[in-house]
Design an enzyme around this catalytic site. Sequence first.
Site, PDB file in Angstrom:
ATOM      1  N   GLY A  88       0.810  -1.221   0.000  1.00  0.00           N
ATOM      2  CA  GLY A  88       0.000   0.000   0.000  1.00  0.00           C
ATOM      3  C   GLY A  88       0.836   1.262   0.000  1.00  0.00           C
ATOM      4  O   GLY A  88       0.439   2.286  -0.555  1.00  0.00           O
ATOM      5  N   VAL A 159      15.236 -12.190   1.838  1.00  0.00           N
ATOM      6  CA  VAL A 159      14.898 -13.581   2.155  1.00  0.00           C
ATOM      7  C   VAL A 159      14.426 -14.247   0.872  1.00  0.00           C
ATOM      8  O   VAL A 159      13.452 -13.797   0.254  1.00  0.00           O
ATOM      9  CB  VAL A 159      13.783 -13.649   3.223  1.00  0.00           C
ATOM     10  CG1 VAL A 159      13.485 -15.090   3.578  1.00  0.00           C
ATOM     11  CG2 VAL A 159      14.195 -12.877   4.455  1.00  0.00           C
ATOM     12  N   ASP A 203      -0.209  -7.078  12.282  1.00  0.00           N
ATOM     13  CA  ASP A 203      -0.686  -7.473  10.951  1.00  0.00           C
ATOM     14  C   ASP A 203      -0.157  -8.865  10.620  1.00  0.00           C
ATOM     15  O   ASP A 203       0.429  -9.086   9.552  1.00  0.00           O
ATOM     16  CB  ASP A 203      -0.226  -6.438   9.910  1.00  0.00           C
ATOM     17  CG  ASP A 203      -0.959  -6.617   8.575  1.00  0.00           C
ATOM     18  OD1 ASP A 203      -2.017  -7.298   8.571  1.00  0.00           O
ATOM     19  OD2 ASP A 203      -0.479  -6.096   7.556  1.00  0.00           O
ATOM     20  N   PRO A 206      -0.465 -15.039   6.884  1.00  0.00           N
ATOM     21  CA  PRO A 206       0.477 -15.897   6.148  1.00  0.00           C
ATOM     22  C   PRO A 206       1.314 -15.111   5.142  1.00  0.00           C
ATOM     23  O   PRO A 206       2.476 -15.439   4.925  1.00  0.00           O
ATOM     24  CB  PRO A 206      -0.445 -16.901   5.460  1.00  0.00           C
ATOM     25  CG  PRO A 206      -1.634 -16.982   6.366  1.00  0.00           C
ATOM     26  CD  PRO A 206      -1.824 -15.599   6.904  1.00  0.00           C
ATOM     27  N   ASP A 221       7.293  -7.323   7.502  1.00  0.00           N
ATOM     28  CA  ASP A 221       6.398  -6.157   7.477  1.00  0.00           C
ATOM     29  C   ASP A 221       5.979  -5.698   8.871  1.00  0.00           C
ATOM     30  O   ASP A 221       4.860  -5.931   9.325  1.00  0.00           O
ATOM     31  CB  ASP A 221       5.153  -6.462   6.631  1.00  0.00           C
ATOM     32  CG  ASP A 221       4.456  -5.159   6.236  1.00  0.00           C
ATOM     33  OD1 ASP A 221       4.916  -4.090   6.699  1.00  0.00           O
ATOM     34  OD2 ASP A 221       3.489  -5.207   5.475  1.00  0.00           O
TER      35      ASP A 221
END
Lengths: 1045, 225
Positions: A88, A159, A203, A206, A221
């Site tokens: 976003g 990663v 937040d 998966p 995140d």
Amino acid sequence: MLEGDSDQFVDDQDPLDGVLRAAFGGDEGREEASTARFIESLRRRSRSSSDEFLRERGGRSPDAGSDAPIEPPRAERYRLFEEIARGGIGTVWRGRDVDLDRDVAVKILLDRQPEDPSILRRFFDEAKIGGQLQHPGIVPVYDIGALSDGRPYLAMKLVRGRTLATMLAARSGSDSQRELIGIFEQVCQAVAYAHACGVVHRDLKPANVMVGAFGEVQVMDWGLSKVLDGTRREARAPEDRVVESVPERETSVRSSAGLVMGTPGYLSPEQARGDVDDVDERTDVFGLGAILCEILTGEPPITGGAPRARTTRAARGDLMAATKRLDACGADSDLVGLAKACLSPAKSDRPNNAAYVAQAVVSHLASAEERAHAAALAVTAASARASAERRARVLAVGLAVTVALGAAAFVFFERGRRERLADANRAVAQAIDAAQSAIAGAFERGGSAAWAEAVAAARSASALARPDESDLDTLGRVAKLLAQAESSEKNARADDDRRARDRRMIEQLDHIEERFTILTDLVPLDAEWAAAFREYGLDLDTMDPDEAAAQIQLSRIATHLVVALDYSALQLRLHLGTDDVSWEKRLRIALRADADPTRRRFREAILANDRDALRRMASDPNLPAMPAVTLELMSYWLHNSGFTAEGLSVAREYQHAYPGDFYANFYLGDWLNDDASANRVDAIRFLTAATAIRPLSPKGWTELGNALVLRGDYDAAIESARRAVAIAPESWLVHLGLGEALRFKGDAQGAVVEEQEAVRLAPANPQVRLALGCALQDSGDLHGGEAEVRRGIELLAAEPIEKRNPGDAAMAHAALADVLVAQERLQEATNEYREALHLEPSVPTAVAAHQNLGAVLKKQGYLDDAILEFREAVRLDPQSAIAHLNLAKDSCYMSDFRTAIDEFGQTLILEPGNVGAMDGLAWLRATCPDVSLRDAAVALNLASRATKSDPSNGDLWYTLGIARYRTGDFIGSVEALEQAIRLHRDARPTDCVFLAMAKEGLGAHEQAVAWYEKVLAWTRAHQPTDDELLRYLDEAEAALRLRRD
Amino acid sequence: MALGEPTCWTVVMGAAAGRRADRNEFARRYEPVIRAYFCARWSGSGRRSEIDDAVQDVFVECFKAGGALERVDSDRPGGFRSFLFGIIRNVAARFDAKNQRGESATTDSVPSDLESSETSLSRVFDRAWARALVREAAALYEARAGNLGDDAHKRVEILRLRFREDMPIREIAKLWGEEVVQVHREYARARIEFKDSLMEVIAFQHPHSRKEAERECDQIIQLLS
């Protein structure tokens, strides 16, 4: 208030903490400024190269309408290759750190975002939090900086792998579920670390879990993460690491462009409601539950519908569908139970933080491994059984023919046996589920009853799981469950017993302390008190003080115990005196057991008899911040140890700091009652508060009754005393209080009944004998009264010397004198008053005794002696209006008019409404034989006020009549004197003389003569000796003679 | 409160009468509270840009000729807080109505049920209000301490270290090289002094009734605890 911790003077759970945290805890302005400064510095760093950037983009400024860069942006240290993700607020690029020669992921804000301060702040916070969390399961942030165009970036570890979301979409079979649970466990561990550092992710889903090529799991995140404030951090990371606070900013988080705080489908109810302040570790626990739910059922907890609808359902806590899916998913019940617990709509029903969840998953994995191992053993055993069966079948071939019918029957029964076995196994599985649920419930609810239910459920499972029908795994699980439930039940029972014992002890101590005041008999109460301690496991008489103190420290009610020790020590000291050292032992135990430094210092000062230290502590400016028990201890000990003023002062602080505390109000009211100079209204106010706080305390009502008696509010006093009697009819003290209130009210018979009950309850108590004596005297039974008072005096004399109180004896002799006066045995009364004065020559008892003695002497004609007593009463208590009044009256008798006028005046200064003083002074100013002392105007004024105060008193009208006569108001004089005669019901000669004079003044000579003759007739009949009267009679005769002449 | 001392109502009345200083003071005091309400109401709705407009609208609503402030009644129950809450809610409803008319069905916007969840929003508003007041109390306390010398200043510092830096009292004592007991005493005193400042700030909102101010103080403590 926490006891015993020197760092906990002020309770950290005080509700004011929240206010102070809000007031001082976060300086948003400062933080925002710091963020802004940081970003500005980034921009400055990049400004030099911004022109170059613009040139490369064809001279076009960064396009606010386009999110996608035309080509890889530039950062000095990093070479960027390709965009690998887009969110976003930013894009993530694969890049290379040219300095360290390693691959990195570089997150860059979208073109349109850099001007938005809230987004910048979030970006900055993510870097700051990510840079401080160091855990293999959390993507580390390497660097933060600005691109050549000014957009901030942050460089992270790259990663390589797939997100958990991708893996879930591609999974197949139960093997993959085991692997997923393993990944989930690593996610839990990473989040648990963050929680320990005071950070919540907010937040979790998966898509934010990256699984590397070698199985390494990383939570990504942290852009929505939040640093909790200090009070909400339950645990710390092993290295005591706490992330530097990044203040919560509702604006940025709640209204970030296009983003919901969290993701619909995974949102906890509190997030969906937008209640940012309610977000804590348990919000992440919900997120973990949501991930687990998706692993177990294939879908997140809330599915279907538009994002808005999903958010709405999340806000409502509508998780029924998820629960049903979990129940039906066929996964192990412990995992299903864990997922359901994590997804509880109410935060309080969820595990406290990720560490709990991690632990549960670890336990599950261990138990699964154990089960797998047991299953392998079972397979081996079954294989052995099968080969044995095969051998048996070979041997049976020879007999086959002969047992053919038998074989057919065996097949039939074997089929039946297998069906029964399957049924039994299902029943066992259900019983195990029930037992697990019961154990989970018991963990949640706590208490032995819940654990008893869990034990019953585990026993049911154990009874069903028969060794010949169940496999080893099942039998092992059942045995483990039963052992766990039984052991926990045992512990819970022991805990319940301890709590019950503590509760009982507190109740007993309260009960004994309450009765210490209303029964006042030390010996049985102290025995009861010692027995309560013995029953609690503390035999204080035989135990070594250190051992007793150590045991008290281990108790959960340690503070109650030390307070009881303090109280009982004081009672011992008060009743047995300081020579008896038993009180010291108790106080020393309290000293050793109690860690509170203030109370320790106070006890040390008492034991050392350090009076200066005690005084200093009483004036400590920090008294208001001290715990209630400390103030109670200080005020009570001080007031009862000769520091009356200090005790009262501490009690005032105590009441001010704890206005809702019973003892704070009770002590203050009680001691104000004892203080002659104190305001009675205050005493009544505090005692009323005490009775409101503890309406079943007889001592509260008794003291309130006493205060009301002192105030003269006898009706209210009687009501209070009756309340006390209703609560504690076994207490002589409450009957005594009621009797006194009734007696003052004038209900002598009622008083006698109550005092007789008090005597019945405490026949050897001198106080109640004296009170009964006074009540009998008031009821007219003078002989009975005298007998009881004499009995009281005997009982006082029989008391041990150390308990004798001269004040009590003095009051007893004064009471005997009163009853003798009532019998006109004035000489004996004089002796008793003198005895009372001998016993207690100091105020306040002596003041009354001097006055009464003066009155008795006056009655016997010893005016000189009487005036000496009145003078002494005034000397001892110059504030006593009644003493001044008595002296004034006696001075009149002694013709010492100047002194009389002074003393009447003094009485009126002290008690401006005293009618007796007004009347006496008016009379003197109107009629004083020393004409120079007369003042008709003053007399008229005083007499008018007196008649207004008490218009039913004929004497006052008589004085007013004289005063008016003296001012020449004959009409007024006649009116007043006629009113006096009406109220006296019969004309007194003095009334008649002045009435005659007033009539004469009006010119009604005939009427005057008639009144004079009436006076002379009365004189002939009564032969008066009163000087004043004779003086008026002379006047009357002279006036008549004059008339006749 | 001394006669002539400014109160919430003198500021409100002054702002209603158009006095610039009072309007500035009004905006300074109440802007954070108003903004917090809109942020909570439109949380996650993607309507951030509307928040500034809505805040502005509330002020317009208050200050315009014949506007809300001119109808305010200082005796109304709940004080100015409930009055302001009413204005904000009306402005928000107006924005929502406008938004719904132009909104497409798929927009991830305000959940309709949440929108009506006024209890939750009211709580957000109350908390924002409470935070605004306690920060003002902190500022007042600090300002006052500045005039009272080192000891008073030190007490402010204790609260700051305790609640901003989250330092236990023991550590503060260590930092300053002082007795823990002494620092605890100062800490206890600082709490009392701060509460007095808070009461003073609250009295600004409830100048007519000490009882009401005390009730408000209890409520604030409850909201923030």
